[in-house]
Write a protein that holds these residues in place. Structure first.
Motif, short mmCIF file in Angstrom:
data_model
loop_
_atom_site.label_atom_id
_atom_site.label_comp_id
_atom_site.label_asym_id
_atom_site.label_seq_id
_atom_site.Cartn_x
_atom_site.Cartn_y
_atom_site.Cartn_z
N PRO A 1 -2.16 -30.57 23.81
CA PRO A 1 -3.61 -30.34 23.76
C PRO A 1 -4.43 -31.57 24.18
CG PRO A 1 -2.62 -30.32 21.54
CD PRO A 1 -1.54 -30.69 22.49
N ALA A 2 -5.70 -31.31 24.44
CA ALA A 2 -6.73 -32.37 24.51
C ALA A 2 -6.42 -33.50 25.47
CB ALA A 2 -6.98 -32.91 23.10
N GLU A 3 -5.97 -33.14 26.69
CA GLU A 3 -5.74 -34.21 27.67
C GLU A 3 -7.03 -34.93 28.01
OE1 GLU A 3 -5.57 -36.42 31.25
OE2 GLU A 3 -6.69 -34.57 31.13
N GLU A 4 -8.13 -34.17 28.08
CA GLU A 4 -9.39 -34.76 28.53
C GLU A 4 -10.07 -35.63 27.47
OE1 GLU A 4 -10.43 -34.69 31.49
OE2 GLU A 4 -9.65 -32.90 32.47
N THR A 5 -9.70 -35.48 26.22
CA THR A 5 -10.44 -36.20 25.17
C THR A 5 -9.55 -37.14 24.37
OG1 THR A 5 -10.16 -34.23 23.80
CG2 THR A 5 -12.27 -34.50 24.91
#
Ligand SMILES: [Zn+2]
Ligand SMILES: [Zn+2]
Length: 388
Positions: A128-132
């Motif tokens: 999850p959450a590669e961008e953040t």
């Protein structure tokens, strides 16, 4: 046909047979964009499909609600395929993680169809959450990749690039505390926190002319005061420092901190700098594996861009690549749109993008076969990793 070629053909066919399902999943995720750590629909959809394909599936893996781990086989070589599925705020799947998710699944289906379970231990990670936050960093810290031999993923992009450079990145929250005063009656009583931040911003803007070209500094002011007739007591900003070299990243962080202090010094405001938990490492592309991917993708008709890139983004795959042999090739999706723009969001749902995704999944499956069946390749990937 050699044994390996025959198995690769079987893998290609298995991916092609699953194409409708993979494209369906990609379209579904694209149509329901979910931010990092809230990718509940996407994680459930992907985990369900792995289940249906005979993988043992752990939902909420390693304590992350929207992570999952699919596993199959007990062979001596462990191959991990990586799925991402988070979106960006406001512009949806402008980084095409819907395609990454489908390609990761497709690659796993292909490898599973080609090999017997005593030859490979196949893992599919939902990250999850590669961008953040960088879900891979958390998974890595919790030991998820401890016994993995190689980690493979692909990412959509305007063109095919076999070993894209990716910056290490550190993020700083900066806050200035001054003293409020009436901006007209008694400005001399005030300490202007916004002035401090603007001074620091300008110092960083001037620093940028004199930093290495394989690095970046950029930021925004997130709070600059509440009213024009009040001297701002508080100001806040968020900055990112990026570099391909870890040691230069550290050096640059120090120079950016000096700019923050300059703002405080010049105005008398107090400064607090907090370096955040999100700190992607630079990507160490494993060239032995990347070249194998390239040969496989070229055999499917993909054409790679060879000119050297001096500009890039960052990914938490960088952290995995510092821990074990890894690749993160880019695959072109048939249009000159650029990641993180609304135009890219649109392109990531086209037939052309999905045809490219299927080929990327096939090439990933074939590269997995190479890593399992060619001991020399695995050894040279390990040697290369140990040398760096
Ligand atoms: Zn992105
Ligand atoms: Zn991305």
């Amino acid at each position: 046909m050699s044994e390996v070629d025959g198995l690769k053909e079987r893998a290609r066919q298995a991916v092609a047979e699953a194409a409708d399902e993979l494209i369906g999943a990609s379209r579904e995720i694209h149509a329901n964009p979910e931010l990092g750590m809230a990718e509940r629909k996407a994680a459930a959809l992907l985990a369900g499909q792995l289940d249906a394909h005979g993988f043992k599936v752990e939902r909420g893996a390693y304590g992350l609600e929207t992570a999952f781990l699919g596993s199959w086989g007990e062979g001596p070589v462990t191959i991990a395929y990586i799925c991402e599925y988070d979106c960006l705020p406001e512009i949806g799947h402008a980084c095409g993680h819907n395609l990454i998710a489908a390609a990761g699944l497709g690659a796993a289906y292909g490898l599973k169809a080609a090999l017997s379970p005593d030859r490979v231990r196949l893992l599919v990670f939902g990250t999850p959450a590669e961008e953040t936050l960088g879900g891979k960093i958390i998974l890595l810290e919790r030991g998820a990749f401890a016994d993995v031999d190689v980690a493979l993923m692909v990412h959509p992009s305007p063109v095919d690039i076999v070993a894209p450079p990716m910056y290490g990145v550190a993020q700083a929250d900066v806050e200035y505390k001054g003293r409020s005063a009436h901006a007209s009656i008694l400005p001399e009583m005030g300490i202007n926190a916004l002035d401090a931040l603007v001074l620091a911003y300008q110092a960083i803007a001037q620093l940028r002319q004199h930093i290495r070209r394989d690095s970046r500094v950029h930021g925004v002011i997130t709070y600059g005061g509440g009213a024009a007739n009040v001297v701002p007591e508080r100001a806040a900003g968020q900055f990112m420092v990026r570099a391909l070299s870890p040691s230069y990243l550290e050096e640059l962080k120090g120079r950016v901190e000096a700019c923050f202090r300059a703002g405080a010094e010049g105005t008398g405001a107090e400064v607090t700098v907090t370096w955040g938990p999100w700190a992607c490492a630079p990507m160490r592309n494993n060239m032995a594996l990347a070249n194998a991917y390239r040969a496989n993708a070229e055999s499917l008709g993909r054409v790679f861009m060879d000119s050297r890139l001096d500009s890039s983004g960052s990914s938490d795959m960088g952290n995995i690549s510092q821990a074990l042999p890894s690749i993160h090739p880019m695959f072109g999706i048939g249009a000159m749109a650029f990641n993180h723009t609304p135009a890219f969001t649109e392109v990531c749902a086209t037939d052309a993008a999905h045809a490219a995704m299927v080929q990327a999944a096939q090439a990933l499956a074939m590269t997995g076969i190479d890593a399992v069946l060619d001991p020399e390749l695995l050894q040279s990937a390990r040697d290369e990793f140990a040398r760096a």
